[in-house]
Motif scaffolding. Structure first.
Motif, PDB file in Angstrom:
ATOM      1  N   MET A 142       6.498   0.882 -12.576  1.00 15.71           N
ATOM      2  CA  MET A 142       7.572   1.873 -12.728  1.00 15.71           C
ATOM      3  C   MET A 142       8.958   1.331 -12.386  1.00 15.71           C
ATOM      4  O   MET A 142       9.932   1.654 -13.058  1.00 15.71           O
ATOM      5  CB  MET A 142       7.308   3.131 -11.880  1.00 15.71           C
ATOM      6  N   LEU A 143       9.048   0.498 -11.370  1.00 16.90           N
ATOM      7  CA  LEU A 143      10.353   0.028 -10.931  1.00 16.90           C
ATOM      8  C   LEU A 143      10.800  -1.244 -11.619  1.00 16.90           C
ATOM      9  O   LEU A 143      11.975  -1.605 -11.553  1.00 16.90           O
ATOM     10  CB  LEU A 143      10.340  -0.196  -9.410  1.00 16.90           C
ATOM     11  N   MET A 195      13.088  -0.141   1.195  1.00 13.00           N
ATOM     12  CA  MET A 195      13.639  -0.169  -0.155  1.00 13.00           C
ATOM     13  C   MET A 195      12.678   0.474  -1.150  1.00 13.00           C
ATOM     14  O   MET A 195      13.082   1.288  -1.999  1.00 13.00           O
ATOM     15  CB  MET A 195      13.927  -1.609  -0.564  1.00 13.00           C
ATOM     16  N   LEU A 196      11.392   0.093  -1.060  1.00 13.84           N
ATOM     17  CA  LEU A 196      10.407   0.669  -1.990  1.00 13.84           C
ATOM     18  C   LEU A 196      10.268   2.174  -1.769  1.00 13.84           C
ATOM     19  O   LEU A 196      10.146   2.947  -2.728  1.00 13.84           O
ATOM     20  CB  LEU A 196       9.058  -0.021  -1.811  1.00 13.84           C
ATOM     21  N   LYS A 197      10.279   2.594  -0.522  1.00 10.80           N
ATOM     22  CA  LYS A 197      10.183   4.021  -0.214  1.00 10.80           C
ATOM     23  C   LYS A 197      11.338   4.783  -0.858  1.00 10.80           C
ATOM     24  O   LYS A 197      11.135   5.830  -1.508  1.00 10.80           O
ATOM     25  CB  LYS A 197      10.193   4.219   1.294  1.00 10.80           C
ATOM     26  N   THR A 198      12.545   4.247  -0.717  1.00 12.02           N
ATOM     27  CA  THR A 198      13.730   4.903  -1.283  1.00 12.02           C
ATOM     28  C   THR A 198      13.651   4.976  -2.798  1.00 12.02           C
ATOM     29  O   THR A 198      13.937   6.017  -3.413  1.00 12.02           O
ATOM     30  CB  THR A 198      14.998   4.154  -0.851  1.00 12.02           C
ATOM     31  N   LYS A 199      13.256   3.869  -3.425  1.00 18.39           N
ATOM     32  CA  LYS A 199      13.183   3.828  -4.883  1.00 18.39           C
ATOM     33  C   LYS A 199      12.088   4.764  -5.415  1.00 18.39           C
ATOM     34  O   LYS A 199      12.281   5.448  -6.425  1.00 18.39           O
ATOM     35  CB  LYS A 199      12.925   2.392  -5.364  1.00 18.39           C
ATOM     36  N   LEU A 200      10.938   4.781  -4.733  1.00 18.92           N
ATOM     37  CA  LEU A 200       9.842   5.629  -5.197  1.00 18.92           C
ATOM     38  C   LEU A 200      10.158   7.108  -5.014  1.00 18.92           C
ATOM     39  O   LEU A 200       9.728   7.954  -5.819  1.00 18.92           O
ATOM     40  CB  LEU A 200       8.549   5.269  -4.463  1.00 18.92           C
ATOM     41  N   LEU A 239       0.852  -1.190   0.000  1.00 21.76           N
ATOM     42  CA  LEU A 239       0.000   0.000   0.000  1.00 21.76           C
ATOM     43  C   LEU A 239       0.886   1.238   0.000  1.00 21.76           C
ATOM     44  O   LEU A 239       1.774   1.377   0.853  1.00 21.76           O
ATOM     45  CB  LEU A 239      -0.911   0.020   1.232  1.00 21.76           C
ATOM     46  N   VAL A 240       0.662   2.115  -0.971  1.00 22.16           N
ATOM     47  CA  VAL A 240       1.349   3.403  -1.024  1.00 22.16           C
ATOM     48  C   VAL A 240       0.287   4.477  -0.835  1.00 22.16           C
ATOM     49  O   VAL A 240      -0.645   4.580  -1.638  1.00 22.16           O
ATOM     50  CB  VAL A 240       2.092   3.604  -2.362  1.00 22.16           C
ATOM     51  N   PHE A 241       0.410   5.244   0.224  1.00 22.68           N
ATOM     52  CA  PHE A 241      -0.622   6.221   0.587  1.00 22.68           C
ATOM     53  C   PHE A 241      -0.910   7.191  -0.553  1.00 22.68           C
ATOM     54  O   PHE A 241      -0.006   7.778  -1.137  1.00 22.68           O
ATOM     55  CB  PHE A 241      -0.186   6.996   1.831  1.00 22.68           C
ATOM     56  N   ASP A 242      -2.202   7.287  -0.872  1.00 22.44           N
ATOM     57  CA  ASP A 242      -2.697   8.225  -1.896  1.00 22.44           C
ATOM     58  C   ASP A 242      -2.160   7.904  -3.285  1.00 22.44           C
ATOM     59  O   ASP A 242      -2.144   8.767  -4.170  1.00 22.44           O
ATOM     60  CB  ASP A 242      -2.344   9.669  -1.520  1.00 22.44           C
ATOM     61  N   GLU A 243      -1.720   6.664  -3.497  1.00 24.14           N
ATOM     62  CA  GLU A 243      -1.223   6.241  -4.813  1.00 24.14           C
ATOM     63  C   GLU A 243      -1.813   4.874  -5.152  1.00 24.14           C
ATOM     64  O   GLU A 243      -1.148   3.847  -5.059  1.00 24.14           O
ATOM     65  CB  GLU A 243       0.308   6.173  -4.813  1.00 24.14           C
ATOM     66  N   PRO A 244      -3.101   4.828  -5.546  1.00 28.52           N
ATOM     67  CA  PRO A 244      -3.751   3.534  -5.807  1.00 28.52           C
ATOM     68  C   PRO A 244      -3.105   2.739  -6.929  1.00 28.52           C
ATOM     69  O   PRO A 244      -3.132   1.508  -6.901  1.00 28.52           O
ATOM     70  CB  PRO A 244      -5.188   3.938  -6.161  1.00 28.52           C
ATOM     71  N   ASP A 246      12.976   8.355  -5.380  1.00 31.45           N
ATOM     72  CA  ASP A 246      14.041   8.705  -6.325  1.00 31.45           C
ATOM     73  C   ASP A 246      13.447   9.012  -7.699  1.00 31.45           C
ATOM     74  O   ASP A 246      13.640   8.277  -8.677  1.00 31.45           O
ATOM     75  CB  ASP A 246      15.040   7.557  -6.419  1.00 31.45           C
ATOM     76  N   GLY A 247      12.651  10.105  -7.764  1.00 32.31           N
ATOM     77  CA  GLY A 247      12.134  10.580  -9.046  1.00 32.31           C
ATOM     78  C   GLY A 247      10.689  10.256  -9.333  1.00 32.31           C
ATOM     79  O   GLY A 247      10.172  10.622 -10.396  1.00 32.31           O
ATOM     80  N   TYR A 248       9.978   9.562  -8.409  1.00 34.14           N
ATOM     81  CA  TYR A 248       8.588   9.194  -8.679  1.00 34.14           C
ATOM     82  C   TYR A 248       7.599   9.849  -7.715  1.00 34.14           C
ATOM     83  O   TYR A 248       6.652  10.518  -8.136  1.00 34.14           O
ATOM     84  CB  TYR A 248       8.423   7.672  -8.626  1.00 34.14           C
ATOM     85  N   ILE A 249       7.794   9.654  -6.421  1.00 35.90           N
ATOM     86  CA  ILE A 249       6.837  10.152  -5.428  1.00 35.90           C
ATOM     87  C   ILE A 249       7.608  10.865  -4.317  1.00 35.90           C
ATOM     88  O   ILE A 249       8.601  10.347  -3.805  1.00 35.90           O
ATOM     89  CB  ILE A 249       6.014   8.998  -4.815  1.00 35.90           C
ATOM     90  N   ARG A 250       7.142  12.042  -3.939  1.00 32.30           N
ATOM     91  CA  ARG A 250       7.763  12.766  -2.839  1.00 32.30           C
ATOM     92  C   ARG A 250       7.212  12.254  -1.502  1.00 32.30           C
ATOM     93  O   ARG A 250       6.011  12.093  -1.345  1.00 32.30           O
ATOM     94  CB  ARG A 250       7.496  14.264  -2.962  1.00 32.30           C
ATOM     95  N   ARG A 251       8.083  11.998  -0.593  1.00 33.31           N
ATOM     96  CA  ARG A 251       7.707  11.540   0.737  1.00 33.31           C
ATOM     97  C   ARG A 251       6.721  10.365   0.683  1.00 33.31           C
ATOM     98  O   ARG A 251       5.620  10.417   1.220  1.00 33.31           O
ATOM     99  CB  ARG A 251       7.114  12.685   1.557  1.00 33.31           C
ATOM    100  N   ALA A 252       7.141   9.319   0.028  1.00 35.89           N
ATOM    101  CA  ALA A 252       6.285   8.131  -0.131  1.00 35.89           C
ATOM    102  C   ALA A 252       6.039   7.450   1.216  1.00 35.89           C
ATOM    103  O   ALA A 252       6.953   7.307   2.027  1.00 35.89           O
ATOM    104  CB  ALA A 252       6.935   7.144  -1.097  1.00 35.89           C
TER     105      ALA A 252
END
Length: 290
Positions: A78-79, A95-100, A55-60, A102-108
């Motif tokens: 994306m990854l 790991m997912l937070k760091t990757k996301l 689950l990624v908050f606010d990113e269905p 890195d250019g995809y989502i701010r403060r994932a």
């Protein structure tokens, strides 16, 4: 002994009922090898065939269910391919937070849970209602495993063996003669029933929970209820007489003999009230001389 076994079954039954409120009941043995969990420890190590719920908050579009393939990775939007096997749940989250970020989502804000356990399993065999291979649910305990297998049968021994393989990914259940005795742990169901939860050990991947059939001993002569009885480790002659209803009016607690097989040979010998009996023994209780 019957009362002890009944109490043990009750203990497992109560545990099963309480577990039903916390998570989906584990499947029966056989082909179905998945379990849905509602609370997974963050230090659970993910393996191939586990199913992750991300689950990624606010990113269905970045949230969903993902199966870890045989190569230890899963396909993620994306990854691309993301390695997960051998990693803890909390490490996958980071790991997912760091990757996301890195250019995809701010403060994932990422949450990872294990939706289905498939990679780790234990075997439950012998005198249980539903023997088979069962997936492990987090840090699985002995009581949880017995509850998953439907508890022990009325013919079960009061002692359970946990057989630990040298290779934890062994695909086959073990028998006591296949493992070194240092890898065998004996657990008393009676101790569990008495609340000694130190006996409720945590299981490891590949463990075999072996519930043997209860062994018997026999008592005949001047007792009120001669016959066959279930053997318990440490049972004395005096306790055996008590199980058989005690002595008759003509019975004597002296000159008791036992017929016992030693090194393949059956013989008769004297035995004292405080002596421990052995499986297969036949106690001979004599009549009083006067």
């Amino acid at each position: 002994m019957t009362r002890v076994l009944a109490s043990c079954l009750l203990l497992v039954g109560v545990f099963t009922a309480s577990m039903a409120d916390a998570q989906t009941t584990a499947p029966r043995g056989g082909d179905a090898q998945t379990t849905t969990a509602s609370a997974v420890p963050n230090d659970y190590i993910v393996g191939a065939q586990d199913v992750l719920k991300i689950l990624v908050f606010d990113e269905p579009t970045m949230s969903g269910i993902y199966r870890v393939d045989a190569d230890g990775s899963f396909q993620y939007p994306m990854l691309g391919r993301v390695a997960a096997s051998g990693m803890r749940v909390r490490d996958i989250e980071q790991m997912l937070k760091t990757k996301l970020e890195d250019g995809y989502i701010r403060r994932a804000q990422v949450t990872v849970d294990v939706d289905q356990f498939r990679s780790r399993s234990v075997f439950i065999v012998g005198e249980v209602r539903s023997p088979g291979k069962y997936p492990m649910t987090g840090q699985m305990s002995l009581i949880e495993a017995l509850a998953a297998a439907g508890s022990t049968t009325p013919t079960a021994s009061s002692e359970v063996l946990i057989l630990r393989p040298r290779d934890p990914v062994s695909a086959q259940p073990l028998t006591p003669d296949q493992v070194d005795q240092t890898n065998v742990k004996r657990i008393s169901l009676g101790d569990l029933q008495l609340g000694r939860l130190s006996e409720n050990v945590s299981l490891m991947e590949g463990d075999t929970i072996f519930v043997p059939k209860a062994e018997k001993f026999f008592i005949t002569g001047q007792v009120r209820n001669p016959g066959a009885y279930t053997f318990e480790r440490g049972l004395t002659v005096l306790q055996a007489i008590s199980l058989a209803g005690g002595l008759t009016d003509k019975g004597s607690n002296r000159r008791i003999k036992v017929i016992r097989t030693v090194k393949g040979k059956k013989g008769q010998q004297n035995i004292d009230l405080a002596d421990a009996i052995q499986p297969g023994d036949t106690l001979l209780v004599p009549q009083r001389l006067l």
